[in-house]
Design an enzyme around this catalytic site. Structure first.
Site, mmCIF file in Angstrom:
data_model
loop_
_atom_site.group_PDB
_atom_site.id
_atom_site.type_symbol
_atom_site.label_atom_id
_atom_site.label_comp_id
_atom_site.label_asym_id
_atom_site.label_seq_id
_atom_site.Cartn_x
_atom_site.Cartn_y
_atom_site.Cartn_z
ATOM 1 N N SER A 1 0.843 -1.193 0.000
ATOM 2 C CA SER A 1 0.000 0.000 0.000
ATOM 3 C C SER A 1 0.886 1.254 0.000
ATOM 4 O O SER A 1 1.659 1.465 -0.926
ATOM 5 C CB SER A 1 -0.961 -0.047 1.188
ATOM 6 O OG SER A 1 -2.009 0.884 1.036
ATOM 7 N N ASP B 1 -9.777 -5.227 -4.743
ATOM 8 C CA ASP B 1 -9.198 -4.003 -4.206
ATOM 9 C C ASP B 1 -9.710 -2.816 -5.012
ATOM 10 O O ASP B 1 -9.698 -2.833 -6.247
ATOM 11 C CB ASP B 1 -7.675 -4.104 -4.307
ATOM 12 C CG ASP B 1 -6.936 -2.902 -3.745
ATOM 13 O OD1 ASP B 1 -7.580 -2.030 -3.142
ATOM 14 O OD2 ASP B 1 -5.701 -2.864 -3.896
ATOM 15 N N HIS C 1 -7.543 -5.694 -0.596
ATOM 16 C CA HIS C 1 -6.346 -4.888 -0.374
ATOM 17 C C HIS C 1 -5.651 -5.335 0.910
ATOM 18 O O HIS C 1 -6.266 -5.475 1.959
ATOM 19 C CB HIS C 1 -6.743 -3.417 -0.274
ATOM 20 C CG HIS C 1 -5.584 -2.476 -0.201
ATOM 21 N ND1 HIS C 1 -4.899 -2.054 -1.311
ATOM 22 C CD2 HIS C 1 -4.981 -1.868 0.863
ATOM 23 C CE1 HIS C 1 -3.934 -1.225 -0.948
ATOM 24 N NE2 HIS C 1 -3.964 -1.102 0.363
#
Length: 350
Positions: free
Chosen positions: A176, A286, A316
């Site tokens: 991320s 995601d 995610h």
């Protein structure tokens, strides 16, 4: 902007102007309030040790108390006759949350070191909104500087790291927001003037691994559209992603800021940047799926050595949500194969 590690009422307080999972709140006077308890998505029941991994924690930057946790499989080192590749790992959290000390991050790094057969360095960085971007990127670059100093120091951590780490096989990875940091470190390195003679770098970065990088843009991607079933999910939804950017980017910046959008109007061109092998991992459910794939395809279209692998049924950050799942094991095997392939790849010829 002052930060206070105390809890604030979750409702009925009109002074709260931004709220991230009840864990981080921004009040109308600019005060940032962080809860002393870990967030609900970070259970403290994850294993804190692994039978085949040693680990220790250190401060790599005293001014901001920035920490790194080092993980190394047992039986490595000069006496064992083998040194291991190094995986630098930057955690996620939208540049606002996360820590190398959180149980889920710690647990994932334990497993990553054990099953990838690598020394893992899980490095922290300053968080927004107390420290807005580019603070996190500066810290990530500072960590690489620290690692270079460790690689040539005879007093580095009593040899605990240097006896196990092969500094000629270093990989930068992150999930991320950490994946976004990895991208920008790759661009910085690939845009730098090559070193010669006595200035040869003591650390060789052989590749980058971007796990569902947190990228943005004013124009929405298809997977960010509201008709997708995960667009309004309680954990990560579009409003939450926008909130992360609003709190982490420089004041007044849009999601087309160069840190958020590598292909925005004000972003530097990437055509001339030298990239080593890059592995990009996307997740099918995601919100950022299409943006992740678009990023990889654009780089590949420029002739960069980029490979994208999709986990079609995963959300995610699935590997930190459940570090011990079978799918997380598949991800770690993918990372391990990428490390091996990148280290044996034939050098470029003129």
């Amino acid at each position: 902007m002052p930060a206070t590690p105390v809890a604030v009422a979750a409702s009925g307080d009109t002074n709260i102007v931004e709220d991230l999972y009840g864990f981080l709140r921004v009040l109308s006077d600019g005060t940032v309030v962080r809860s002393p308890d870990p967030p609900k998505f970070c259970p403290i029941t994850f294993p804190c040790d692994h039978p085949s991994v040693q680990w220790k924690e250190a401060v790599y930057e005293k001014g901001n108390n920035l920490r790194v946790r080092t993980y190394k499989p047992s039986g490595c080192g000069e006496q064992a006759g083998r040194k291991l590749p190094v995986l630098i790992y930057f955690h996620g959290g939208g540049f606002c949350l996360g820590s190398c000390t959180w149980a889920n991050v710690h647990s994932f790094c334990l497993r990553l070191a054990a099953e990838a057969g690598a020394v893992v360095l899980s490095a922290g960085y300053r968080l927004a909104p107390e420290h807005r971007l580019p603070a996190a990127l500066d810290d990530a670059a500072g960590f690489l500087k620290w690692l270079r100093e460790q690689s040539v120091s005879t007093e580095a951590e009593d040899g605990w790291l240097t006896e196990a780490a092969d500094f000629g096989r270093v990989f930068v990875t992150g999930d991320s927001a950490g994946g976004t940091l990895a991208h920008h470190l790759a661009v910085r390195a690939g845009s730098a003037t090559p070193k010669h003679g006595d200035d040869v770098d003591s650390v060789t970065i052989k590749g980058y691994i971007l796990l569902m990088p947190f990228l943005g843009g004013v124009d929405r991607m298809r997977s960010e559209a509201v008709e997708f079933p995960w667009a309004e999910a309680p954990f990560i939804n579009l409003a939450m992603l926008d909130r992360f950017w609003r709190l982490s980017l420089p004041e007044g910046a849009s999601r087309d800021h160069p840190i958020a959008n590598p292909f925005g109007a004000d972003s530097p061109g990437l055509g001339s940047v030298e990239f080593p092998p890059v592995l990009v991992v996307s997740a099918g459910t995601d919100l950022l799926h299409d943006r992740t794939v678009d990023y990889a395809e654009r780089l590949a279209g420029m002739g960069k050595p980029v490979k994208v692998v999709d986990f079609p049924n995963e959300p995610h950050g699935f590997f930190t949500l459940d570090p011990w799942s079978d799918t997380t094991g598949k991800l770690i095997r993918l990372v391990s194969m990428f490390v091996v392939d990148s280290c044996v790849a034939a050098p470029k010829t003129a």
